[in-house]
Design an enzyme around this catalytic site. Structure first.
Site, PDB file in Angstrom:
ATOM      1  N   ASP A   8       0.842  -1.315   0.091  1.00 60.80           N
ATOM      2  CA  ASP A   8       0.144   0.055   0.083  1.00 60.80           C
ATOM      3  C   ASP A   8       0.970   1.241   0.080  1.00 60.80           C
ATOM      4  OD1 ASP A   8      -2.108   1.899   0.626  1.00 60.80           O
ATOM      5  OD2 ASP A   8      -1.514   1.749   2.680  1.00 60.80           O
ATOM      6  N   ASP A  10      -0.349   5.110   0.719  1.00 64.55           N
ATOM      7  CA  ASP A  10      -0.592   5.974   1.893  1.00 64.55           C
ATOM      8  C   ASP A  10      -0.788   5.518   3.210  1.00 64.55           C
ATOM      9  OD1 ASP A  10      -1.327   8.539   0.593  1.00 64.55           O
ATOM     10  OD2 ASP A  10      -2.790   7.387  -0.587  1.00 64.55           O
TER      11      ASP A  10
HETATM   12  C1  XBP Z   1      -5.661   6.053   1.047  1.00 65.20           C
HETATM   13  C2  XBP Z   1      -6.803   6.688   0.561  1.00 65.20           C
HETATM   14  C3  XBP Z   1      -6.661   8.017  -0.322  1.00 65.20           C
HETATM   15  C4  XBP Z   1      -5.968   9.214   0.039  1.00 65.20           C
HETATM   16  C5  XBP Z   1      -6.385  10.292  -0.949  1.00 65.20           C
HETATM   17  O1  XBP Z   1      -6.141   4.655   1.145  1.00 65.20           O
HETATM   18  O2  XBP Z   1      -7.912   6.625   0.868  1.00 65.20           O
HETATM   19  O3  XBP Z   1      -7.752   8.061  -0.850  1.00 65.20           O
HETATM   20  O4  XBP Z   1      -6.497   9.367   1.381  1.00 65.20           O
HETATM   21  O5  XBP Z   1      -5.798   9.969  -2.016  1.00 65.20           O
HETATM   22  P1  XBP Z   1      -5.256   3.592   1.020  1.00 65.20           P
HETATM   23  P2  XBP Z   1      -6.581  10.514  -3.331  1.00 65.20           P
HETATM   24  O6  XBP Z   1      -3.890   3.966   1.780  1.00 65.20           O
HETATM   25  O7  XBP Z   1      -5.894   2.187   1.957  1.00 65.20           O
HETATM   26  O8  XBP Z   1      -4.876   3.027  -0.337  1.00 65.20           O
HETATM   27  O9  XBP Z   1      -7.324  11.691  -3.354  1.00 65.20           O
HETATM   28  O10 XBP Z   1      -5.589  10.341  -4.537  1.00 65.20           O
HETATM   29  O11 XBP Z   1      -7.730   9.337  -3.651  1.00 65.20           O
HETATM   30 MG    MG Z   2      -2.914   3.113   3.405  1.00 64.53          MG
END
Ligand code: XBP
Ligand code: MG
Length: 248
Positions: A8, A10
């Site tokens: 992953d 983020d």
């Molecule tokens: C991460 C997210 C993302 C970011 C924003 O989820 O939910 O939406 O907060 O990114 P994970 P965008 O780590 O579970 O993949 O605005 O580009 O969608």
């Molecule tokens: Mg994440």
């Protein structure tokens, strides 16, 4: 050996969510919207994965009176540009152990892949800013953003990545920081190491292979929270292979 490592982005690669939050708030101001996502609110909103989906959820549930005057797609595109600018300025660094484990996988020719909700430009900018150069080519597959219709906690992005890797979920290892991410990876049958992040540290990680403070570095071992790995200090390819065997 694991057949592949799937990461992953983020919260797992780097603590990105404060920058996402800042980018959302700056975009709201630029669009003349009197919205502000403070930390407690953002923690709640993170239950909805994906920026566009999160915005739509916010409008419906918090500011329904503004529904007619906002274009979610335009707002999100502007937020993505703003976020990319901030990442490119170098305000983020990788979490402990990420670069080390990527290097180890590369040396042992174990494919690495990405399964993320955020959009591809955000992934590319983050990789460029933290690892530099041609590093994007290190990744055998990148599953990102709208490449699948159902975002985490649905398993779709992991299934997409597994299909392209040509691997079975049970033979790989996923790395996640959130309940939504763990649910998605487990839904695709992948044993998952969870390293909780700033916004996810109180979530439920039942069913994770291991829950650790981070992947650890020489001289800076991880803290073990749950699951396997309480006798180890760093996540390495060797520990992952052993953990999979012990769990089989
Ligand atoms: C991460 C997210 C993302 C970011 C924003 O989820 O939910 O939406 O907060 O990114 P994970 P965008 O780590 O579970 O993949 O605005 O580009 O969608
Ligand atoms: Mg994440």
């Amino acid at each position: 050996m694991p057949a592949a490592l799937i990461f992953d982005i983020d919260g797992t690669f780097a603590e990105t969510e404060e920058l996402h939050r800042l980018a959302f708030n700056q975009t709201f101001s630029a669009f003349g919207l009197h919205w502000h996502w403070d930390r407690p609110l953002y923690r709640k909103l993170l239950a909805v994965a994906g920026g566009k989906e999160r915005l739509a959820h916010y409008v419906t549930n918090y500011v329904p009176q503004d529904a007619g005057r906002v274009d979610i797609a335009a707002l999100h595109a502007a937020k993505t540009s703003r976020y990319a600018e901030m990442v490119a300025e170098g305000s983020l660094c990788l979490r402990p152990g990420i670069a080390r484990l990527l290097g180890e996988a590369e040396r042992l020719k174990i494919p690495v892949a990405i399964a993320t909700t955020t959009s591809l430009p955000n992934v590319e900018t983050l990789l460029q800013a933290t690892l530099g150069g041609e590093v994007i080519e290190v990744f055998a597959v990148i599953g990102a953003g709208d490449m699948v219709s159902a975002k985490k906690p649905a398993p779709d992005v992991y299934s997409y990545v597994l299909d392209r890797l040509g691997c079975e979920g049970r033979d790989c290892i996923a790395f996640e920081d959130s309940y939504n991410g763990l649910s998605a990876a487990r839904g695709a049958g992948i044993p998952t190491v969870v390293t909780p992040s700033y916004y996810t540290d109180t979530e439920d990680f039942d069913g994770a292979l291991a829950v650790l403070s981070d992947l650890g570095e020489p001289g800076a071992p991880y803290r073990h929270f749950a699951g396997i790995g309480d006798d180890d200090r760093m996540v390495t390819i060797e520990t992952l292979a052993r953990w999979r065997e012990q769990r089989a």
